[in-house]
Design a protein around this motif. Structure first.
Motif, PDB file in Angstrom:
ATOM      1  N   ALA A 134       0.855  -1.195   0.000  1.00  0.00           N
ATOM      2  CA  ALA A 134       0.000   0.000   0.000  1.00  0.00           C
ATOM      3  C   ALA A 134       0.888   1.241   0.000  1.00  0.00           C
ATOM      4  O   ALA A 134       1.996   1.233   0.531  1.00  0.00           O
ATOM      5  N   ARG A 135       0.381   2.321  -0.576  1.00  0.00           N
ATOM      6  CA  ARG A 135       1.213   3.506  -0.776  1.00  0.00           C
ATOM      7  C   ARG A 135       1.000   4.607   0.246  1.00  0.00           C
ATOM      8  O   ARG A 135       1.842   5.487   0.397  1.00  0.00           O
ATOM      9  N   ALA A 136      -0.146   4.620   0.929  1.00  0.00           N
ATOM     10  CA  ALA A 136      -0.414   5.725   1.857  1.00  0.00           C
ATOM     11  C   ALA A 136      -1.500   5.324   2.840  1.00  0.00           C
ATOM     12  O   ALA A 136      -2.283   4.401   2.595  1.00  0.00           O
ATOM     13  N   LEU A 137      -1.537   6.028   3.979  1.00  0.00           N
ATOM     14  CA  LEU A 137      -2.611   5.895   4.952  1.00  0.00           C
ATOM     15  C   LEU A 137      -3.411   7.194   4.956  1.00  0.00           C
ATOM     16  O   LEU A 137      -2.841   8.276   4.837  1.00  0.00           O
ATOM     17  N   LEU A 138      -4.714   7.056   5.111  1.00  0.00           N
ATOM     18  CA  LEU A 138      -5.600   8.218   5.116  1.00  0.00           C
ATOM     19  C   LEU A 138      -6.637   8.037   6.210  1.00  0.00           C
ATOM     20  O   LEU A 138      -7.337   7.019   6.250  1.00  0.00           O
ATOM     21  N   ALA A 139      -6.722   9.001   7.133  1.00  0.00           N
ATOM     22  CA  ALA A 139      -7.667   8.914   8.233  1.00  0.00           C
ATOM     23  C   ALA A 139      -9.101   8.987   7.729  1.00  0.00           C
ATOM     24  O   ALA A 139      -9.423   9.784   6.841  1.00  0.00           O
ATOM     25  N   LEU A 140      -9.962   8.133   8.297  1.00  0.00           N
ATOM     26  CA  LEU A 140     -11.391   8.139   7.987  1.00  0.00           C
ATOM     27  C   LEU A 140     -12.169   8.735   9.149  1.00  0.00           C
ATOM     28  O   LEU A 140     -11.820   8.515  10.306  1.00  0.00           O
ATOM     29  N   PRO A 141     -13.247   9.485   8.866  1.00  0.00           N
ATOM     30  CA  PRO A 141     -13.711   9.857   7.519  1.00  0.00           C
ATOM     31  C   PRO A 141     -12.804  10.917   6.911  1.00  0.00           C
ATOM     32  O   PRO A 141     -12.364  11.829   7.599  1.00  0.00           O
ATOM     33  N   PHE A 142     -12.517  10.799   5.612  1.00  0.00           N
ATOM     34  CA  PHE A 142     -11.614  11.745   4.973  1.00  0.00           C
ATOM     35  C   PHE A 142     -12.381  12.963   4.463  1.00  0.00           C
ATOM     36  O   PHE A 142     -13.596  12.941   4.320  1.00  0.00           O
ATOM     37  N   THR A 143     -11.637  14.012   4.209  1.00  0.00           N
ATOM     38  CA  THR A 143     -12.196  15.222   3.601  1.00  0.00           C
ATOM     39  C   THR A 143     -11.725  15.311   2.159  1.00  0.00           C
ATOM     40  O   THR A 143     -10.752  14.647   1.761  1.00  0.00           O
ATOM     41  N   ALA A 144     -12.381  16.132   1.373  1.00  0.00           N
ATOM     42  CA  ALA A 144     -11.972  16.327  -0.019  1.00  0.00           C
ATOM     43  C   ALA A 144     -10.546  16.857  -0.088  1.00  0.00           C
ATOM     44  O   ALA A 144      -9.737  16.409  -0.898  1.00  0.00           O
ATOM     45  N   GLN A 145     -10.215  17.802   0.784  1.00  0.00           N
ATOM     46  CA  GLN A 145      -8.867  18.376   0.777  1.00  0.00           C
ATOM     47  C   GLN A 145      -7.835  17.341   1.205  1.00  0.00           C
ATOM     48  O   GLN A 145      -6.745  17.246   0.645  1.00  0.00           O
ATOM     49  N   GLY A 146      -8.182  16.533   2.223  1.00  0.00           N
ATOM     50  CA  GLY A 146      -7.250  15.509   2.681  1.00  0.00           C
ATOM     51  C   GLY A 146      -6.961  14.483   1.607  1.00  0.00           C
ATOM     52  O   GLY A 146      -5.811  14.071   1.417  1.00  0.00           O
ATOM     53  N   LEU A 147      -7.987  14.067   0.889  1.00  0.00           N
ATOM     54  CA  LEU A 147      -7.787  13.110  -0.198  1.00  0.00           C
ATOM     55  C   LEU A 147      -6.981  13.740  -1.324  1.00  0.00           C
ATOM     56  O   LEU A 147      -6.082  13.106  -1.888  1.00  0.00           O
ATOM     57  N   ALA A 148      -7.284  14.999  -1.644  1.00  0.00           N
ATOM     58  CA  ALA A 148      -6.538  15.691  -2.705  1.00  0.00           C
ATOM     59  C   ALA A 148      -5.060  15.799  -2.350  1.00  0.00           C
ATOM     60  O   ALA A 148      -4.185  15.583  -3.197  1.00  0.00           O
ATOM     61  N   ASP A 149      -4.760  16.113  -1.097  1.00  0.00           N
ATOM     62  CA  ASP A 149      -3.362  16.212  -0.660  1.00  0.00           C
ATOM     63  C   ASP A 149      -2.651  14.869  -0.805  1.00  0.00           C
ATOM     64  O   ASP A 149      -1.496  14.809  -1.249  1.00  0.00           O
ATOM     65  N   THR A 150      -3.336  13.790  -0.434  1.00  0.00           N
ATOM     66  CA  THR A 150      -2.741  12.464  -0.548  1.00  0.00           C
ATOM     67  C   THR A 150      -2.454  12.126  -2.011  1.00  0.00           C
ATOM     68  O   THR A 150      -1.379  11.625  -2.347  1.00  0.00           O
ATOM     69  N   LEU A 151      -3.412  12.408  -2.889  1.00  0.00           N
ATOM     70  CA  LEU A 151      -3.234  12.104  -4.301  1.00  0.00           C
ATOM     71  C   LEU A 151      -2.099  12.924  -4.911  1.00  0.00           C
ATOM     72  O   LEU A 151      -1.333  12.427  -5.742  1.00  0.00           O
ATOM     73  N   HIS A 152      -1.983  14.182  -4.486  1.00  0.00           N
ATOM     74  CA  HIS A 152      -0.878  15.022  -4.967  1.00  0.00           C
ATOM     75  C   HIS A 152       0.458  14.421  -4.567  1.00  0.00           C
ATOM     76  O   HIS A 152       1.392  14.344  -5.375  1.00  0.00           O
ATOM     77  N   GLN A 153       0.568  13.997  -3.302  1.00  0.00           N
ATOM     78  CA  GLN A 153       1.832  13.458  -2.821  1.00  0.00           C
ATOM     79  C   GLN A 153       2.177  12.132  -3.487  1.00  0.00           C
ATOM     80  O   GLN A 153       3.359  11.790  -3.636  1.00  0.00           O
ATOM     81  N   LEU A 154       1.178  11.405  -3.901  1.00  0.00           N
ATOM     82  CA  LEU A 154       1.411  10.154  -4.619  1.00  0.00           C
ATOM     83  C   LEU A 154       1.696  10.376  -6.098  1.00  0.00           C
ATOM     84  O   LEU A 154       2.055   9.448  -6.812  1.00  0.00           O
ATOM     85  N   GLY A 155       1.498  11.605  -6.560  1.00  0.00           N
ATOM     86  CA  GLY A 155       1.674  11.889  -7.978  1.00  0.00           C
ATOM     87  C   GLY A 155       0.555  11.329  -8.831  1.00  0.00           C
ATOM     88  O   GLY A 155       0.727  11.104 -10.035  1.00  0.00           O
TER      89      GLY A 155
END
Length: 259
Positions: free
Chosen positions: A127-148
């Protein structure tokens, strides 16, 4: 909370490479598509519109096996897999994704000790990243940016759609008609983008509805109403632009240059 995994473990490095058997997704879509898998934890509290403003389109699956079967058709930029995902053990799920697709798995963590323990084992499996639930739109966007996972950058000419006098910029959510900006709702924007992507093909109302099903009020009737509003806005900006949005009686709709 966002945790990005950047290095492989020694166990992973020792594993045989399986790249030759992987299915690699096609070109990155915009909005980018993210698969989510059902669990006992509420994955997110954001509306479809909030996510769309971040350039994210969620495609939910009730359980893991269905998500695996949908990988080849969905071609997602990422998958959010909660630690208590339904249908299959998350570690087996990650192994399967790694074998069949080059898609990063983001592990959704509910916050309890057991969830974090499972999540770190998931990182060991790839797995490439951990994301706290429930997530926010900004939190998911930040994760996706960091993953490229966002793919081409804002302003890339390849992401600009042009039909007649209409220019649509998917990443910046802007539409120009004859050089002037036209204000559209997220739903109207998505409908226009879908039609321009398919131009000059005729697209049924049912297909258009499925294409923007992230909205709670998604229905064929709602799609037809939204298309009517879209046509009026285009006509206000330019009669020629409105003429590109054509109703093909008995078949559906298309956007195409007028002859």
């Amino acid at each position: 909370m966002i945790l990005i995994r950047t290095e492989k473990t020694n166990d992973q490095a020792a594993q045989p490479q399986r790249a030759s058997t992987r299915r690699v997704p096609g070109a990155v879509r915009w909005p980018i598509r993210v698969l989510t898998i059902g669990s006992d934890t509420n994955p997110g509290q954001e509306s479809g519109t909030d996510l769309l403003r971040q350039g994210i389109e969620l495609h939910p699956y009730s359980e893991g096996v269905a998500a695996l079967l949908g990988l080849s058709q969905e071609e997602p930029a990422a998958i959010i897999a909660p630690t208590d995902m339904r249908g299959v053990d998350i570690l087996h799920f990650i192994d399967a994704v790694s074998a069949w697709a080059n898609v990063p798995v983001i592990v959704g963590v509910s916050g309890d000790t057991q969830s974090y323990e499972v999540a770190f084992h998931a990182l060991e499996h790839g797995a490439r990243a951990l994301l706290a639930l429930p997530f926010t739109a900004q939190g998911l966007a930040d994760t996706l940016h960091q993953l490229g996972a966002y793919g081409p950058r804002l302003g890339d000419p390849a992401l600009t759609l042009t039909v007649g006098p209409i220019i649509l910029e998917p990443q910046s959510f802007r539409v120009k008609v004859d050089g002037k900006f036209v204000s559209l709702t997220p739903r109207e924007f998505q409908l226009l983008k879908n039609l321009m992507n398919e131009s000059p093909r005729v697209v049924t109302a049912e297909e258009l509805t499925a294409g923007h099903g992230i909205y709670d009020d998604g229905s064929v009737a709602g799609t037809r109403v939204a298309l009517g509003r879209l046509r009026k806005k285009l006509h206000t900006a330019s009669p020629e632009a409105a003429a590109t949005l054509e109703t093909v009686r008995g078949l559906g709709y298309r956007v195409a240059e007028t002859s």
